[in-house]
Design an enzyme around this catalytic site. Structure first.
Site, mmCIF file in Angstrom:
data_model
loop_
_atom_site.group_PDB
_atom_site.id
_atom_site.type_symbol
_atom_site.label_atom_id
_atom_site.label_comp_id
_atom_site.label_asym_id
_atom_site.label_seq_id
_atom_site.Cartn_x
_atom_site.Cartn_y
_atom_site.Cartn_z
ATOM 1 N N LYS A 1 0.839 -1.199 0.000
ATOM 2 C CA LYS A 1 0.000 0.000 0.000
ATOM 3 C C LYS A 1 0.875 1.250 0.000
ATOM 4 C CE LYS A 1 -4.017 -1.789 2.504
ATOM 5 N NZ LYS A 1 -5.008 -1.561 1.430
ATOM 6 N N ARG B 1 -10.603 -11.384 1.367
ATOM 7 C CA ARG B 1 -11.423 -12.443 0.780
ATOM 8 C C ARG B 1 -10.695 -13.780 0.803
ATOM 9 N NH1 ARG B 1 -11.626 -8.968 -4.687
ATOM 10 N NH2 ARG B 1 -11.341 -7.340 -3.123
HETATM 11 N N1 BES Z 1 -8.349 -3.678 4.099
HETATM 12 C C1 BES Z 1 -8.442 -3.243 2.763
HETATM 13 C C2 BES Z 1 -9.714 -2.462 2.484
HETATM 14 C C3 BES Z 1 -9.773 -1.062 3.001
HETATM 15 C C4 BES Z 1 -9.121 -0.041 2.352
HETATM 16 C C5 BES Z 1 -10.532 -0.766 4.098
HETATM 17 C C6 BES Z 1 -9.212 1.245 2.823
HETATM 18 C C7 BES Z 1 -10.647 0.519 4.559
HETATM 19 C C8 BES Z 1 -9.975 1.531 3.926
HETATM 20 C C9 BES Z 1 -8.427 -4.434 1.816
HETATM 21 O O1 BES Z 1 -7.687 -5.516 2.224
HETATM 22 C C10 BES Z 1 -7.853 -3.955 0.535
HETATM 23 O O2 BES Z 1 -6.711 -3.608 0.528
HETATM 24 N N2 BES Z 1 -8.658 -3.950 -0.523
HETATM 25 C C11 BES Z 1 -8.227 -3.488 -1.791
HETATM 26 C C12 BES Z 1 -8.756 -4.444 -2.811
HETATM 27 C C13 BES Z 1 -8.207 -4.223 -4.197
HETATM 28 C C14 BES Z 1 -6.752 -4.574 -4.234
HETATM 29 C C15 BES Z 1 -8.985 -5.059 -5.167
HETATM 30 C C16 BES Z 1 -8.786 -2.095 -1.985
HETATM 31 O O3 BES Z 1 -9.929 -1.840 -1.563
HETATM 32 O O4 BES Z 1 -8.073 -1.254 -2.535
HETATM 33 MN MN MN Z 2 -5.632 -5.340 1.631
#
Ligand code: BES
Ligand code: MN
Ligand code: ZN
Length: 495
Positions: free
Chosen positions: A280, A354
């Site tokens: 990230k 997931r």
């Molecule tokens: N934990 C995150 C989702 C999230 C992001 C929650 C920001 C709250 C605030 C999750 O694991 C994630 O990183 N999801 C990605 C999925 C994508 C790579 C398809 C996302 O939402 O960017």
């Molecule tokens: Mn994630």
């Protein structure tokens, strides 16, 4: 905090503080009018002077109440009478309790539910009061080294209802509200802990603690060798990059006979989500300590249910691990085999929620559940779609979806229905495995839910995406305790 219910009038009870409501335009509530009469028109005089407008959430202390058995009184604004309802009522309770906690008041009577509150009966009026009052007193258990402020003296709150016939419902509401609050506080505390404290091992120890605190809860923790034996290749692929051992936490609440099928709650327990190899960006990355918010809400719901004791069986299942990059971490393009046998191409290691949930959903089948509800801070896309007001609600069963959304409405912890249909599932196609773990930018919250639905198949299943609702950012950064109220309201209705 102790909660009591009574039906006395505002001019009759001995108390540290009588809390009475005032509407805008100088309209006194029934309780305020009673107190005003007993004190020789003091309240009306103060309002006439322009000291108080009745705006929702405004407070005006009257530090002596001559002529009445109350040591003090607190006027609380209820807003316009025409718009009075659940929200201004809760705001009034919270504002009153916040003020009371800053004073030497030891006990108070809230007379805010003696007027009719549209759409709120005595049960909910009392429940909201217990919830809002406790929430107003919540302090983050921070690690600041300075001296902590002393705890408030306020230890007893009595909720006054309008007639005797409502007392039993009000008492039940207070008991449930206190239970829900205890669950929310637990969820908030767990969420607020930093990830170097709140590891999968730590969560497991708190789950064992919960079993020690409540006779009706039994906890089992499965360690990595057992997780391997169960062939949870998808879950295990997420934990590869970290030094922290993963845990599969199983908490069982027994409220009725063993032959009754349980409800399964499955909570995403990523104690820190760095994104893994699909790392990230830096800004706000600290907030990924909240990525165990789903797990925290399962803890909270189990604690609340154990405190309240409904005749149902509930099993809470929490796959807990860290998502970290390292030389051993799963790489984009890697293919893993889930417990169900389905293979998954991991195109983005940041779509890890997931990957752990699908194996936990498969594992839940062991309990032959009546329904499975998973709760997860799953997608940033859900925050874009719904913001911080509603959790995303996805389901393969219309009745279940409607029950959950009704529970959210009653509990003031809303969830809004979103589609889970085959059109979207198309986006998860892979050339190399049964499916990919991401479906592109469009409808990201929906494709994430579609992914999970492939593992729920014949189960009655729902998914709550709480990425926008589990915590607040900015100056008020902190866990919210959501969706514990929704879950508990729904579970109580299943008894
Ligand atoms: N934990 C995150 C989702 C999230 C992001 C929650 C920001 C709250 C605030 C999750 O694991 C994630 O990183 N999801 C990605 C999925 C994508 C790579 C398809 C996302 O939402 O960017
Ligand atoms: Mn994630
Ligand atoms: Zn995540």
């Amino acid at each position: 905090m102790q909660f009591h219910a009574t039906r006395a009038a505002a001019d009759s009870l001995k108390t540290g503080c009588a809390v009475v409501g005032i509407y805008e335009k100088n309209e006194l509530s029934t309780a305020a009018a009673a107190l005003d009469a007993k004190s020789g028109g003091l309240i009306r005089r103060l309002i006439k002077r322009g000291d108080f407008s009745g705006k929702s959430g405004e407070v005006l202390p009257i530090t002596e109440m001559p002529g009445t058995p109350a040591e003090r009184a607190l006027l609380v604004g209820l807003g316009s009478r025409a718009a009075f309802g659940r929200k201004p009522y809760r705001r009034a309770v919270a504002a009153a309790v916040q003020w009371l906690a800053k004073t030497g008041t030891r006990d108070a009577v809230l007379y805010l539910a003696q007027d009719d509150i549209p759409e709120v009966d005595a049960y909910y009026a009392a429940r909201y009061a217990a919830e809002s009052a406790s929430a107003a007193l919540y302090r983050i258990p921070d690690l600041k080294s300075g001296k902590k402020p002393p705890p408030p003296k306020l230890g007893k709150i009595t909720v006054a209802v309008a007639d005797r016939g409502e007392l039993a419902a009000a008492r039940r509401g207070l008991e449930h509200g206190a239970g829900i609050w205890a669950g929310m506080a637990l969820a908030r505390d767990l969420g607020n802990l930093p990830a170097n404290v709140c590891t999968p091992t730590y969560l497991a120890s708190r789950a064992r603690q919960l079993a020690r605190d409540h006779k009706a809860i039994r906890t089992r923790v499965l360690d990595e060798p057992e997780i391997k034996r169960l062939k949870m290749g998808s879950f295990l692929s997420v934990t590869r990059g970290t030094e922290q051992p993963p845990k599969l936490i199983v908490m069982e609440y027994r409220g009725t006979k063993a032959s009754t099928a349980p409800i399964a709650l499955v909570g995403k327990g990523i104690t820190f989500d760095s994104g893994g190899i699909s790392l990230k960006p830096g800004p706000a990355m600290d907030e990924m300590k909240y990525d165990m918010g789903g797990a925290a809400s399962v803890f909270g719901a189990m604690a609340a249910i154990a405190a309240i004791g409904p005749r149902i069986n509930v099993v809470g299942i929490i796959p807990a691990c860290e998502n970290m990059p390292s030389g051993r971490a799963t790489k984009p393009g890697d293919i893993v085999t889930s417990m169900s046998g389905k293979t998954i191409e991991v195109l983005n290691t940041d779509a890890e929620g997931r990957l752990i949930l699908c194996d936990a959903i498969t594992y839940s089948r062991k309990f032959k559940p009546r329904a499975v509800v998973d709760i997860a801070t799953l997608t940033g896309a859900c925050v874009i779609a719904l913001g911080a007001h509603y959790s995303g609600l996805f389901s393969n069963d219309d009745a279940l979806s409607q029950d959950l959304s009704a529970a959210g409405r009653r509990a003031d912890d809303g969830a809004w229905p979103m589609p889970v249909t085959e059109e979207y599932a198309e986006q998860l196609k892979s050339n190399f495995a049964d499916m990919a773990n991401i479906g592109g930018r469009e409808a990201g919250a929906v494709t994430a839910a579609c992914f999970l639905s492939k593992f729920a198949e014949d189960l009655k299943w729902a998914h709550l995406d709480i990425a926008g609702t589990a915590w607040l950012s900015g100056a008020r950064k902190g866990g919210t305790g959501r969706p514990v109220p929704l879950l508990v309201d729904w579970l109580l209705g299943q008894a």
